[in-house]
Enzyme design. Structure first.
Site, PDB file in Angstrom:
ATOM      1  CG  HIS A   1      79.922   4.219 -24.480  1.00 44.33           C
ATOM      2  ND1 HIS A   1      79.171   4.098 -23.337  1.00 44.33           N
ATOM      3  CD2 HIS A   1      79.438   3.271 -25.318  1.00 44.33           C
ATOM      4  CE1 HIS A   1      78.287   3.139 -23.480  1.00 44.33           C
ATOM      5  NE2 HIS A   1      78.418   2.621 -24.679  1.00 44.33           N
TER       6      HIS A   1
ATOM      7  CG  ASP B   1      78.992   6.521 -20.801  1.00 41.80           C
ATOM      8  OD1 ASP B   1      79.057   7.283 -21.780  1.00 41.80           O
ATOM      9  OD2 ASP B   1      79.248   5.302 -20.875  1.00 41.80           O
TER      10      ASP B   1
ATOM     11  CB  SER C   1      75.194   2.005 -25.152  1.00 39.42           C
ATOM     12  OG  SER C   1      75.975   1.020 -24.565  1.00 39.42           O
TER      13      SER C   1
HETATM   14  N1  ASP Z   1      78.457  -0.939 -22.134  1.00 40.64           N
HETATM   15  C1  ASP Z   1      77.715  -1.690 -23.053  1.00 40.64           C
HETATM   16  C2  ASP Z   1      78.070  -1.361 -24.452  1.00 40.64           C
HETATM   17  O1  ASP Z   1      78.812  -0.469 -24.696  1.00 40.64           O
HETATM   18  C3  ASP Z   1      76.263  -1.676 -22.789  1.00 40.64           C
HETATM   19  C4  ASP Z   1      75.897  -3.065 -22.435  1.00 40.64           C
HETATM   20  O2  ASP Z   1      76.315  -3.961 -23.156  1.00 40.64           O
HETATM   21  O3  ASP Z   1      75.223  -3.279 -21.442  1.00 40.64           O
HETATM   22  O4  ASP Z   1      77.677  -2.000 -25.388  1.00 40.64           O
END
Ligand code: ASP
Length: 711
Positions: free
Chosen positions: A88, A223, A644
């Protein structure tokens, strides 16, 4: 408080030395101050010293940690510039290289030779060179000064500090405020600009579970994505050039292919973005009752349009991929955050703490912050709505605004030519990911929602009336798109090729241009200045608040908020039991991928080859001792957005996973951390290597890494 006392307090706070047991889980620790928590980390299992983690004299773990494009984290995994981050985090780049004919998002991508690696203009990777506490120096420079004079001197001194540290050294530098300005650190860094895409799994792996599984445990998402940093012949940062060579980092992480098990020590080293742990109760109430609901509602509208468009064609699925993720990620987090704050009785907890502080010290700081907040909330809301509408909504507004220099005139010939060149260069990229029909629908829905939430005194003049006159948001948007030329690629091409000053100035009346300028004019003249003034007063008061807390309750730990700087967080591989009668295991396996598999489902479909390999349990060298392929794991490491892509490391500093998310029950942790339920989610390196090697046939990348077995 005198400067030395601030320093001492910060160190003691970091150390938890002021009494009481160290809480391993809460806190994002500043790497230069690890000495004081070294013992606690070692007691939890760490086999390294603080100096092994952060050193300015020798290579240390910090040299393998990368700030990826200023928003995510990444880590070096080979001596030839190979880097891992989240899928991502590389999503925008993967999208940019995708087309309907060559769909990297759907099919994945693996460079089998260095020549096949794909350049990414504007992508940067930053390594931290040095972090140094400059609080005392700044305080000394400002002795006897106050107000504007002090602000001016602070700025001058910061500039001098940065210049001394960076001049002629190929470094960038900045002085960053920590803990609401109670301390300041100089951070110097090296920024690399030639970063190439090396590999990405298909979205069915990298985004497996989609929005359904985002922020949720148990998780089965691979991911990750793979990049390589290139440097010039001297191993120094350089613009993209064919003859650049792979960067040789001072350190890269060995990968522990024996992986983790329940209870193992872990640490996450990265760039957490922002936490707001010292919001006062009135501010938390405002988040729950106003701020989150309005932001969620705005995004509900945008997502309804984007999701329908993406389901309707491959071209739109690709064009709106990164935008959808950007909008959906925080949208879902805010929902979980409101739920968590309510379930944990955040308001009661905050109020009780404030009462304790008032009773212990008689401070007026909470009352002062509340008085400021009462003035601040309307501006905060207006700003949030402006951001939602202009930056997460229809794109025609910002596109139209990018022409303002030409429309308003007054540029020198040189400025004019260079602006036109830039706009012409950006035009194909903009058109490729843009659809006027989608944009018009977003406009119609978002203006309607905006007008529902904006306070009357914060409204841009004439908007409500004009929308009403048109017969509602949709009709207003249709009219705008009917008349505007900004959604017409041919017309814009012609103008960019030979637009006269007169032709440009005519655009002043274009409805998209007129409204974006009006919205911006209103925001920057009436909202932003007051917002900024109140924000900075609240920051100052919050600095007094955290100081008061530490002084009043010396046995308690009050961690320093995240601010996008390098931090270490540590804990254990650990599950949780957030609700009565349920228990989350800390490890998920490939069996769960098959359980979730739903053919044709946008979130849970998979390539057949992947299904077959998993059904055959063709796990290669990557199975654990039970013969299972571990996919993800959770830990009690305190993380936030920006973490991330961060390396998850074992007790010896080997890479065991890549951090990518938090569980649903942790989404409030930026405001209120609860160590019984807050868990970060990491993709297990064994699954990462399996996808590369067994599934994708890119074993050459695995062989480039340093693999180690359990120490
Ligand atoms: N999944 C989150 C993000 O994309 C990572 C997190 O906030 O723990 O910011």
């Amino acid at each position: 408080m005198k400067t030395w006392t601030i320093q001492r307090t910060l160190v003691l706070v970091m150390a938890g030395l002021l009494g009481g047991a160290m809480q391993a889980k809460e806190g994002m620790w500043i790497p230069t101050l690890l000495d004081v928590i070294e013992g606690d980390m070692q007691a939890l299992g760490l086999k390294l010293t603080a100096e092994d983690i952060y050193s300015i004299n020798q290579s240390s773990l910090k040299d393998a940690v990368v700030h990826f494009n200023g928003g995510c984290t990444a880590e070096m995994v080979s001596s030839e510039g190979l880097l891992l981050t989240n899928h991502h985090c590389g999503y925008g780049q993967i999208q940019q290289h995708s087309s309907v004919e060559n769909d990297l998002l759907a099919n994945g991508f693996w460079a089998m030779t260095r020549a096949e690696e794909l350049p990414n203009p504007n992508l940067t990777c930053t390594f931290i060179d040095r972090i140094e506490d400059v609080t005392r120096r700044l305080a000394r420079a400002c002795v006897g000064l106050s107000g504007e004079e002090r602000d001016k001197k602070m700025k001058e001194e910061m500039a001098a500090i940065v210049l001394e540290a960076t001049e002629g050294k190929g470094l960038e530098g900045k002085v960053v405020a920590f803990d609401f300005g109670n301390s300041h650190f100089l951070i110097t860094s090296r920024v690399f600009r030639d970063v190439r895409l090396v590999g990405a799994p298909p979205s069915a792996v990298g985004k497996f579970g989609g929005d359904t599984d985002n922020w949720v445990w148990p998780r089965h998402t691979g991911d990750f994505s793979v990049f390589r940093i290139y440097a010039d012949a001297n191993n120094a940062p350089a613009d993209f050039a064919q003859d650049n060579v792979p960067y040789v980092p001072k350190h890269h992480f060995p990968v522990n292919v024996d992986g983790v098990k329940d209870g193992d020590f872990t640490m996450v080293f990265g760039f957490p973005g922002r936490t707001e742990q010292y919001l006062t109760s009135d501010a938390v109430e405002h988040v729950i009752d106003r701020l989150n609901p309005m932001r969620i509602s705005m995004r509900d509208q945008g997502l309804a349009v984007i999701n329908a468009a993406r389901a309707s064609s491959d071209a739109l699925r690709i064009a709106y991929a990164a935008k959808q993720s950007g909008v959906a990620n925080a949208w879902k987090k805010w929902k979980g955050q409101n739920r968590g704050l309510t379930e944990l009785h955040a308001l009661d907890k905050k109020r009780a703490m404030e009462l304790r502080l008032n009773q212990a010290t008689g401070t007026t700081v909470i009352k002062d912050i509340a008085a400021l907040n009462a003035q601040y909330f309307p501006f905060l809301e207006a700003r949030a709505l402006f951001i939602e509408w202009l930056y997460y909504g229809p794109e025609i507004f910002n596109y139209a605004h990018s022409f303002s220099g030409l429309v308003q005139g007054g540029l020198s010939e040189e400025e004019r030519t260079s602006l036109i060149e830039r706009l012409r260069a950006d035009e194909p990229g903009f058109r490729r990911d843009y659809d006027a029909g989608v944009d018009a629908q977003m406009m119609g829905r978002l203006v309607t929602e905006y007008l529902k939430w904006i306070r009357p005194e914060m409204e841009p003049e004439g908007l409500r009336e004009e929308v009403a006159k048109a017969g509602g948001g949709e009709a207003w948007a249709d009219k705008m798109f009917g008349k505007s030329v900004f959604d017409n690629a041919d017309a814009m091409d012609k103008l960019l090729a030979n637009g006269s000053a007169k032709a440009w100035s005519k655009l002043e009346k274009d409805p998209a241009y007129r409204w974006v300028e009006q919205m911006r004019g209103h925001y920057f003249s009436t909202v932003a200045p007051e917002y900024g003034r109140l924000r900075s007063e609240i920051e100052q008061a919050s600095g007094l608040y955290t100081k008061a807390l530490r002084r009043a309750f010396p046995k308690e730990v009050f961690p320093v908020d995240a601010n996008s700087t390098l931090r270490l967080t540590y804990g254990k591989v650990e599950g949780s039991a957030p609700y009565d009668g349920m228990q989350y295991n800390p490890l998920s396996t490939a069996n769960g991928i098959l359980q979730k598999y739903i053919p044709e489902d946008p979130d849970f479909d998979m390539p057949l080859r992947l299904v077959e390999l998993l059904e055959q349990k063709s796990y290669g060298d990557y199975a654990n001792e039970d013969g299972e392929l571990v996919v993800c794991f959770t830990g009690s490491n305190h993380t936030t957005g920006g973490n991330s892509g961060s390396p998850a490391l074992d007790a010896s500093g080997n890479l065991v996973g890549i951090n990518f998310d938090r569980s649903w029950e942790s989404t409030m942790s930026d405001i209120l951390f609860d160590d019984t339920r807050c868990r970060n989610i990491m993709v297990d390196m064994r699954y990462v290597l399996w996808v590369m090697d067994v599934y994708a046939g890119a074993g050459h990348l695995v062989r480039e890494m340093t693999l180690v077995r359990q120490d």
